[in-house]
Write an enzyme that holds these catalytic residues in place. Structure first.
Site, mmCIF file in Angstrom:
data_model
loop_
_atom_site.group_PDB
_atom_site.id
_atom_site.type_symbol
_atom_site.label_atom_id
_atom_site.label_comp_id
_atom_site.label_asym_id
_atom_site.label_seq_id
_atom_site.Cartn_x
_atom_site.Cartn_y
_atom_site.Cartn_z
ATOM 1 N N LYS A 78 42.682 32.473 -15.596
ATOM 2 C CA LYS A 78 43.134 31.185 -15.011
ATOM 3 C C LYS A 78 43.031 30.022 -16.181
ATOM 4 O O LYS A 78 42.103 30.169 -17.199
ATOM 5 C CB LYS A 78 41.957 30.896 -13.966
ATOM 6 C CG LYS A 78 42.344 29.676 -13.337
ATOM 7 C CD LYS A 78 41.097 29.681 -12.115
ATOM 8 C CE LYS A 78 41.094 28.295 -11.326
ATOM 9 N NZ LYS A 78 40.154 28.085 -10.195
ATOM 10 N N SER A 153 41.743 27.658 -5.734
ATOM 11 C CA SER A 153 42.772 26.990 -6.746
ATOM 12 C C SER A 153 43.057 28.278 -7.745
ATOM 13 O O SER A 153 44.059 27.975 -8.292
ATOM 14 C CB SER A 153 42.068 25.969 -7.557
ATOM 15 O OG SER A 153 40.895 26.416 -8.196
ATOM 16 N N SER A 177 37.334 28.809 -4.565
ATOM 17 C CA SER A 177 38.552 29.108 -5.395
ATOM 18 C C SER A 177 38.987 30.494 -5.720
ATOM 19 O O SER A 177 40.089 30.852 -6.373
ATOM 20 C CB SER A 177 38.546 28.160 -6.626
ATOM 21 O OG SER A 177 39.182 26.943 -6.214
#
Ligand code: GLN
Length: 484
Positions: A78, A153, A177
């Site tokens: 990420k 996310s 997330s």
């Protein structure tokens, strides 16, 4: 060369048998990811250097060196985790041109174990969101229906794993997330106990909640990645002093007599009855495997979301104060003095959700209000934590939905923050309580995946993996692949 979806074990076997070289493997993954990602937008950028790193793996193998735990596995991280010398944006314009000066501990361990990072994945700006639509660069799409969100996310990491652009990815989970996008995309997503994985080099959202964890297709792979990234780190004083035991073998033991709890507050208003039905079916699977099922109660669960949305903005507003246009990142300078540099840099660099949370957080910490808001939230957080402690005297694992619904259409909630926050209803309790939790594929509603959430007591990831592994041995939801 085309490849079937692989697990970490398959890749190891392929390298050992010389079915392909690591360079061929990584090249194939990169090529097909670049094509698949045209419709999904899970990556913010690819790393051509992955090919050189794969060639290094081939050279190691050529020299007869022992294979490391994740040798040659194509992975993603990420884009809120630092990798020295490379861009890390947290999907914010304020970091558009930022190059990391050091590497996050979890990323370093991932690479030291042999994983090859083929690119950095999209997220909601500074990990604030549940749909990846808050990215300043692009919305990511759900591989099961490109008209829907992948969750967030860590939506980029989940979509990339689900579409087999990578075998594993790292995400971060502050309020769900990792788990929520995993559930929306039919992959496994695991949030370790707070303090299990170092946060050093993770761009901070809320420091008392943030944890890094794996997204993979199988529980066995999640355990392998977790084993590599977990452990103490002098650079993060909140990490536990000892590395966890390797449970890759013991997690295969029968779950006969495992005590499973059905936390009734996790099935209240807002939870789609079809989602509930999926969790009921999963509970039956556990009973058939010999586990005992009992209803338990965590009375403060309905207060968890409000508590989270006071604590998170408070911590985030304080963490984001470092983005001042002076030290790094975007700097808007028009010779109007320091205060204007701060203001204009932040006005231009931060997106609307980030600004909203900075304002809420600053307000709830302000003099005269902090006890009523932030103080009160921390007291409720303690109650939530105590309730989990008590429940884990009665049961080993809690079963719940990961999210109240399946993946929603792009654009549906993006202008309605409160509705978007409701997507986090069932994931935030585990963050507030600092306990480990995992989402695993458990079925479909109208062609959209449903995540089953497992929660365990603090530091008991072993039991979490055991419960998840047993479920995947008995079901095949995780083998279902999205339409290409
Ligand atoms: N959706 C949650 C939020 O917007 C979770 C964020 C996270 O875990 N990073 O805060």
């Amino acid at each position: 060369m085309t490849l079937e979806p692989h697990t970490i074990a398959d890749i190891r076997t392929g390298l050992e048998r010389k079915t392909w070289s690591c360079r061929e493997l990584v090249n194939s993954y990169l090529d097909s990811a670049k094509i698949k990602d045209k419709s999904l937008a899970s990556f913010l950028r690819f790393r051509p250097a992955a090919l050189d790193e794969a060639a290094d793996v081939d050279a190691r193998i050529g020299r007869g060196e022992l294979l490391r735990p994740l040798e040659g596995v194509p992975v993603a991280v990420k884009d809120n985790m630092l990798l020295a010398g490379e861009t890390a944006t947290a999907a914010s314009k304020i970091l558009a041109n930022y190059n990391a000066v050091y590497t996050a501990t979890a990323v370093q361990k991932f690479r030291d174990a042999g994983a090859i990072i083929i690119g950095q994945t999209n997220l909601d700006e500074f990990a604030m969101g549940a749909s990846t639509e808050n990215s300043a660069y692009q919305p990511t799409r759900n591989p099961w229906d490109v008209g829907r969100v992948p969750g967030g996310s860590s939506g980029g990491s989940a979509a990339a794993v689900a579409s087999d652009q990578v075998v594993a990815a790292l995400g971060s989970d502050t309020g769900g997330s990792i788990r929520q996008p995993a559930g929306f995309c039919n992959v496994v997503g695991m949030k370790p106990t707070y303090g299990r994985v170092s946060r050093y080099g993770l761009i901070a959202l809320a420091s008392s909640l943030d944890q890094i964890g794996p997204l993979t297709r199988t529980v066995a792979d999640a355990q392998k990645v977790y084993q590599v990234i977990a452990g103490p780190d002098a650079c993060d004083p909140t990490t536990a002093p000892a590395a966890p035991d390797d449970v890759s073998e013991t997690m295969r033991q029968s779950i006969k007599d495992m005590r499973i709890g059905w936390p009734k507050e996790f099935f209240g208003a807002g939870v789609d009855p079809n989602v509930r039905a999926v969790v009921e079916a999963a509970a039956k699977v556990y009973e058939e495997l010999g586990a005992t099922l009992s209803e338990v109660s965590l009375p403060h669960t309905p207060q968890a979301l409000a508590t989270y949305y006071v604590i998170l903005p408070a911590e985030a507003s304080s963490n984001l104060a470092r983005f001042d246009g002076i030290r790094y990142g975007l700097s808007v300078r028009q010779n109007q003095g320091l205060d204007m540099i701060y203001r204009q840099t932040r006005a231009k660099g931060f997106g609307p959700e980030v600004k909203r949370r900075i304002m809420i957080g600053t307000f709830s910490l302000s003099s005269g209000y902090s006890d009523a808001y932030y103080g009160q939230a921390t007291r409720v957080r303690s109650l939530i934590r105590e309730e989990f402690d008590q429940v884990f005297d009665q049961v080993d694992i809690l079963l719940a939905p990961t999210s109240p619904t399946t993946a929603f259409p792009l654009g549906e909630k993006v202008d309605d923050p409160l509705t978007m926050y409701l997507a986090d209803l069932l994931t935030v309790p585990a963050n507030l309580a600092n306990i480990p939790a995992m989402s695993i594929p458990a079925g479909f509603i109208d062609g959209l995946p449903v995540g089953l959430q497992l929660m365990a007591r603090q530091w008991d990831e072993a039991r979490l993996f055991q419960a998840g592994y047993a479920y995947q041995q008995a079901t095949d939801w995780h083998t279902k692949l999205p339409p290409t």
